[in-house]
Design a protein around this motif. Sequence first.
Motif, PDB file in Angstrom:
ATOM      1  N   VAL A   1       0.861  -1.175   0.000  1.00 38.62           N
ATOM      2  CA  VAL A   1       0.000   0.000   0.000  1.00 38.62           C
ATOM      3  C   VAL A   1       0.903   1.232   0.000  1.00 38.62           C
ATOM      4  N   ALA A   2       0.409   2.309  -0.586  1.00 36.74           N
ATOM      5  CA  ALA A   2       1.219   3.519  -0.728  1.00 36.74           C
ATOM      6  C   ALA A   2       1.569   4.109   0.634  1.00 36.74           C
ATOM      7  N   ASP A   3       2.787   4.622   0.710  1.00 39.93           N
ATOM      8  CA  ASP A   3       3.193   5.341   1.910  1.00 39.93           C
ATOM      9  C   ASP A   3       3.066   6.836   1.668  1.00 39.93           C
ATOM     10  N   GLU A   4       3.175   7.597   2.718  1.00 40.10           N
ATOM     11  CA  GLU A   4       3.124   9.049   2.651  1.00 40.10           C
ATOM     12  C   GLU A   4       4.531   9.598   2.833  1.00 40.10           C
ATOM     13  N   ALA A   5       4.798  10.717   2.205  1.00 38.85           N
ATOM     14  CA  ALA A   5       6.100  11.364   2.357  1.00 38.85           C
ATOM     15  C   ALA A   5       6.287  11.794   3.814  1.00 38.85           C
ATOM     16  N   THR A   6       7.481  11.545   4.349  1.00 39.44           N
ATOM     17  CA  THR A   6       7.752  11.870   5.763  1.00 39.44           C
ATOM     18  C   THR A   6       9.008  12.713   5.905  1.00 39.44           C
ATOM     19  N   GLU A   7       9.305  13.505   4.925  1.00 43.17           N
ATOM     20  CA  GLU A   7      10.538  14.294   4.951  1.00 43.17           C
ATOM     21  C   GLU A   7      10.413  15.483   5.894  1.00 43.17           C
ATOM     22  N   GLY A   8      11.531  15.849   6.507  1.00 41.81           N
ATOM     23  CA  GLY A   8      11.561  17.018   7.380  1.00 41.81           C
ATOM     24  C   GLY A   8      11.066  16.699   8.774  1.00 41.81           C
ATOM     25  N   ASN A   9      11.031  17.743   9.587  1.00 45.51           N
ATOM     26  CA  ASN A   9      10.543  17.608  10.960  1.00 45.51           C
ATOM     27  C   ASN A   9       9.034  17.720  10.967  1.00 45.51           C
ATOM     28  N   LEU A  10       8.373  16.637  11.314  1.00 47.11           N
ATOM     29  CA  LEU A  10       6.920  16.613  11.324  1.00 47.11           C
ATOM     30  C   LEU A  10       6.393  16.911  12.723  1.00 47.11           C
ATOM     31  N   THR A  11       5.282  17.601  12.775  1.00 49.93           N
ATOM     32  CA  THR A  11       4.615  17.819  14.053  1.00 49.93           C
ATOM     33  C   THR A  11       3.863  16.540  14.414  1.00 49.93           C
ATOM     34  N   GLU A  12       3.422  16.445  15.663  1.00 51.82           N
ATOM     35  CA  GLU A  12       2.638  15.284  16.077  1.00 51.82           C
ATOM     36  C   GLU A  12       1.361  15.175  15.249  1.00 51.82           C
ATOM     37  N   THR A  13       0.761  16.296  14.935  1.00 45.07           N
ATOM     38  CA  THR A  13      -0.464  16.307  14.131  1.00 45.07           C
ATOM     39  C   THR A  13      -0.196  15.780  12.731  1.00 45.07           C
ATOM     40  N   GLN A  14       0.919  16.204  12.129  1.00 46.38           N
ATOM     41  CA  GLN A  14       1.275  15.721  10.789  1.00 46.38           C
ATOM     42  C   GLN A  14       1.556  14.218  10.812  1.00 46.38           C
ATOM     43  N   GLU A  15       2.269  13.748  11.831  1.00 46.66           N
ATOM     44  CA  GLU A  15       2.549  12.319  11.950  1.00 46.66           C
ATOM     45  C   GLU A  15       1.253  11.529  12.099  1.00 46.66           C
ATOM     46  N   ALA A  16       0.347  12.017  12.924  1.00 50.10           N
ATOM     47  CA  ALA A  16      -0.936  11.329  13.129  1.00 50.10           C
ATOM     48  C   ALA A  16      -1.732  11.259  11.838  1.00 50.10           C
ATOM     49  N   LEU A  17      -1.703  12.330  11.061  1.00 44.63           N
ATOM     50  CA  LEU A  17      -2.417  12.357   9.779  1.00 44.63           C
ATOM     51  C   LEU A  17      -1.818  11.344   8.806  1.00 44.63           C
ATOM     52  N   ILE A  18      -0.494  11.264   8.752  1.00 47.96           N
ATOM     53  CA  ILE A  18       0.180  10.301   7.880  1.00 47.96           C
ATOM     54  C   ILE A  18      -0.170   8.873   8.306  1.00 47.96           C
ATOM     55  N   LEU A  19      -0.087   8.603   9.603  1.00 44.76           N
ATOM     56  CA  LEU A  19      -0.412   7.266  10.101  1.00 44.76           C
ATOM     57  C   LEU A  19      -1.860   6.904   9.778  1.00 44.76           C
ATOM     58  N   GLN A  20      -2.763   7.862   9.876  1.00 42.74           N
ATOM     59  CA  GLN A  20      -4.167   7.579   9.588  1.00 42.74           C
ATOM     60  C   GLN A  20      -4.389   7.291   8.106  1.00 42.74           C
ATOM     61  N   LYS A  21      -3.731   8.045   7.231  1.00 39.69           N
ATOM     62  CA  LYS A  21      -3.857   7.783   5.790  1.00 39.69           C
ATOM     63  C   LYS A  21      -3.338   6.387   5.454  1.00 39.69           C
ATOM     64  N   GLU A  22      -2.195   6.023   6.034  1.00 41.72           N
ATOM     65  CA  GLU A  22      -1.654   4.687   5.787  1.00 41.72           C
ATOM     66  C   GLU A  22      -2.551   3.618   6.402  1.00 41.72           C
ATOM     67  N   ALA A  23      -3.119   3.906   7.574  1.00 42.49           N
ATOM     68  CA  ALA A  23      -4.033   2.956   8.219  1.00 42.49           C
ATOM     69  C   ALA A  23      -5.271   2.712   7.358  1.00 42.49           C
ATOM     70  N   ASP A  24      -5.778   3.756   6.727  1.00 43.60           N
ATOM     71  CA  ASP A  24      -6.949   3.600   5.852  1.00 43.60           C
ATOM     72  C   ASP A  24      -6.625   2.656   4.693  1.00 43.60           C
ATOM     73  N   ARG A  25      -5.421   2.775   4.160  1.00 40.55           N
ATOM     74  CA  ARG A  25      -5.008   1.907   3.055  1.00 40.55           C
ATOM     75  C   ARG A  25      -4.834   0.463   3.517  1.00 40.55           C
ATOM     76  N   ILE A  26      -4.283   0.287   4.706  1.00 39.62           N
ATOM     77  CA  ILE A  26      -4.124  -1.055   5.271  1.00 39.62           C
ATOM     78  C   ILE A  26      -5.503  -1.658   5.531  1.00 39.62           C
ATOM     79  N   GLN A  27      -6.369  -0.870   6.146  1.00 41.50           N
ATOM     80  CA  GLN A  27      -7.703  -1.344   6.526  1.00 41.50           C
ATOM     81  C   GLN A  27      -8.471  -1.884   5.327  1.00 41.50           C
TER      82      GLN A  27
END
Length: 159
Positions: A38-64
């Motif tokens: 499943v596609a991953d999301e770009a994780t470059e740079g310093n991410l905020t907790e909110t940005q990390e949570a959003l990335i994890l949720q997008k990837e979780a939707d694809r896994i689900q």
Amino acid sequence: MNIEIIVVGKLKEKYLKMGIAEYLKRLQSYAKCKIIEVADEATEGNLTETQEALILQKEADRIQAHLKADRKLWILAIEGKLMSSEEIAQTMEDYATYGQSKLTIVIGGSLGIAQSIKDQADLLLSFGRITYPHQLMRLVLVEQIYRAFRIIHHQPYHK
């Protein structure tokens, strides 16, 4: 046994592709095993907790989208249960003995796996307290699955 391995991200390294292909070929006589990317999301740079949570949720939707209720679910997680190769083999053999021959295993992306996916797991499995690159973990996982079947069938390899 029917095993699906869901992974976040594409595998680019040729040497890893070759190793995984070799173990998948060896596994053919024991189980049907396929890898779903499943596609991953770009994780470059310093991410905020909110940005990390959003990335994890997008990837979780694809896994689900690939999870099925009739399958046992293992999630690879650093905080998971440490098991020996023999224990992994015994768990897989127990599943098959009791009529559960379908297994899904999930490897997350570079940020890990969303808690919403972990909460569905029958087993959180750890291969140690060190962090592995998730691409390398694919090779380690398919090798351990192959090793488990060799153990189950009392065949040489596991030493």
